[in-house]
Design a protein around this motif. Sequence first.
Motif, PDB file in Angstrom:
ATOM      1  N   PHE B   2       0.844  -1.200   0.000  1.00 28.53           N
ATOM      2  CA  PHE B   2       0.000   0.000   0.000  1.00 28.53           C
ATOM      3  C   PHE B   2       0.874   1.243   0.000  1.00 28.53           C
ATOM      4  CE2 PHE B   2      -1.902   3.463   2.321  1.00 28.53           C
ATOM      5  CZ  PHE B   2      -3.064   3.656   1.608  1.00 28.53           C
ATOM      6  N   ARG B   3       1.920   1.192   0.815  1.00 24.14           N
ATOM      7  CA  ARG B   3       2.810   2.347   0.937  1.00 24.14           C
ATOM      8  C   ARG B   3       3.469   2.659  -0.400  1.00 24.14           C
ATOM      9  NH1 ARG B   3       5.459   4.610   5.479  1.00 24.14           N
ATOM     10  NH2 ARG B   3       4.264   3.168   6.743  1.00 24.14           N
ATOM     11  N   LYS B   4       3.910   1.583  -1.098  1.00 19.52           N
ATOM     12  CA  LYS B   4       4.579   1.786  -2.385  1.00 19.52           C
ATOM     13  C   LYS B   4       3.597   2.370  -3.398  1.00 19.52           C
ATOM     14  CE  LYS B   4       8.384  -1.437  -2.122  1.00 19.52           C
ATOM     15  NZ  LYS B   4       8.874  -2.748  -2.448  1.00 19.52           N
ATOM     16  N   ALA B   7       2.992   5.937  -2.604  1.00 18.67           N
ATOM     17  CA  ALA B   7       4.156   6.752  -2.967  1.00 18.67           C
ATOM     18  C   ALA B   7       4.193   6.987  -4.472  1.00 18.67           C
ATOM     19  CB  ALA B   7       5.438   6.078  -2.504  1.00 18.67           C
ATOM     20  N   VAL B  10       1.532   9.533  -5.392  1.00 17.73           N
ATOM     21  CA  VAL B  10       1.950  10.877  -4.989  1.00 17.73           C
ATOM     22  C   VAL B  10       3.020  11.396  -5.947  1.00 17.73           C
ATOM     23  CG1 VAL B  10       3.164  12.190  -3.216  1.00 17.73           C
ATOM     24  CG2 VAL B  10       1.374  10.590  -2.579  1.00 17.73           C
TER      25      VAL B  10
END
Lengths: 200, 107
Positions: B2-4, B7, B10
């Motif tokens: 999820f973080r990747k 990122a 964004v």
Amino acid sequence: MKKKAAFGFLLLVVAGVATGAAFVLSGGFSAREQPGAVETFFARRLRHLAVPRASREAKNPVPPTPETISDAMEHFADHCAFCHDNNGSGNTAIGQGLYPKPPDMRLAATQELSDGELYYIIHNGIRFTGMPAFGPAEGEDLDSWKLVHFIRHLPAITDEELARMKEMNPTSPAHLKEEEEMRRFLEGHDDPPSNERKHH
Amino acid sequence: MFRKLAACMVMALLLAVSALAHGTATHFMGTVTAVDKDTVTIKDKAGKSVVVTLGKATKYLKDKKPAPAADLKVGTRVVIDARMDQKTKKYAAEEIQLGVVETAPKK
């Protein structure tokens, strides 16, 4: 009586339109401006109030070891630096184009936030700003807690650490080519392809 | 995961934003022809002379490691990362990468 009320209403509408027009014509939608002192004060108060008390008072479960700082540094260089800069100053082309601008995280306005507040901001983001939610919708994420330690480290970051971070920043093939051209030029090769490059 | 993904999204958004923005940061590549306390003058490939102001915040790097300001000498090949100072309308050096020193600056 009705005429007076209608006139008053018309006056309000005209005043509203004039205010709106003045706002737009004075660059009201531009992201170049800095928020005023009143807006900053209320925005910070609201942000403070929006963080649940339990979250504000939460303690960092990750110990501040050198490994933690190193992990967070890599993470920050890869995910955060394009807005916040490696040193946390926010002095990047993108950061300076945002409204509000990213804060200089080395200064008191950020450093005086509690660990829990910093974690909450990284994890959940801040609506109406460029700060996204980096954490998963549910559950705690240790990476954000590690970043809290790194933010605490920012006021004391060294030039050596910044040089390391620069190598960790995300880059494009065009940028890599440019870096290679610069390296060759600095080493004394006579093929500098151009003299000046604007970069965004 | 999820973080990747977040990122990447964004990054894509910000790159789109930055493509619209008029960045004022500039790289200058050239050989130093003059240097004093406040400015450095370089001659670029086209032979154009460029003056960039130096300040307390200017960082000097050699082989990607911090170097003393005194290493900035006439004849040094440099890559200068500068930003236009909107007040003075002059380029201010943020970072100067120092390269080899030429025995005689190119004319």
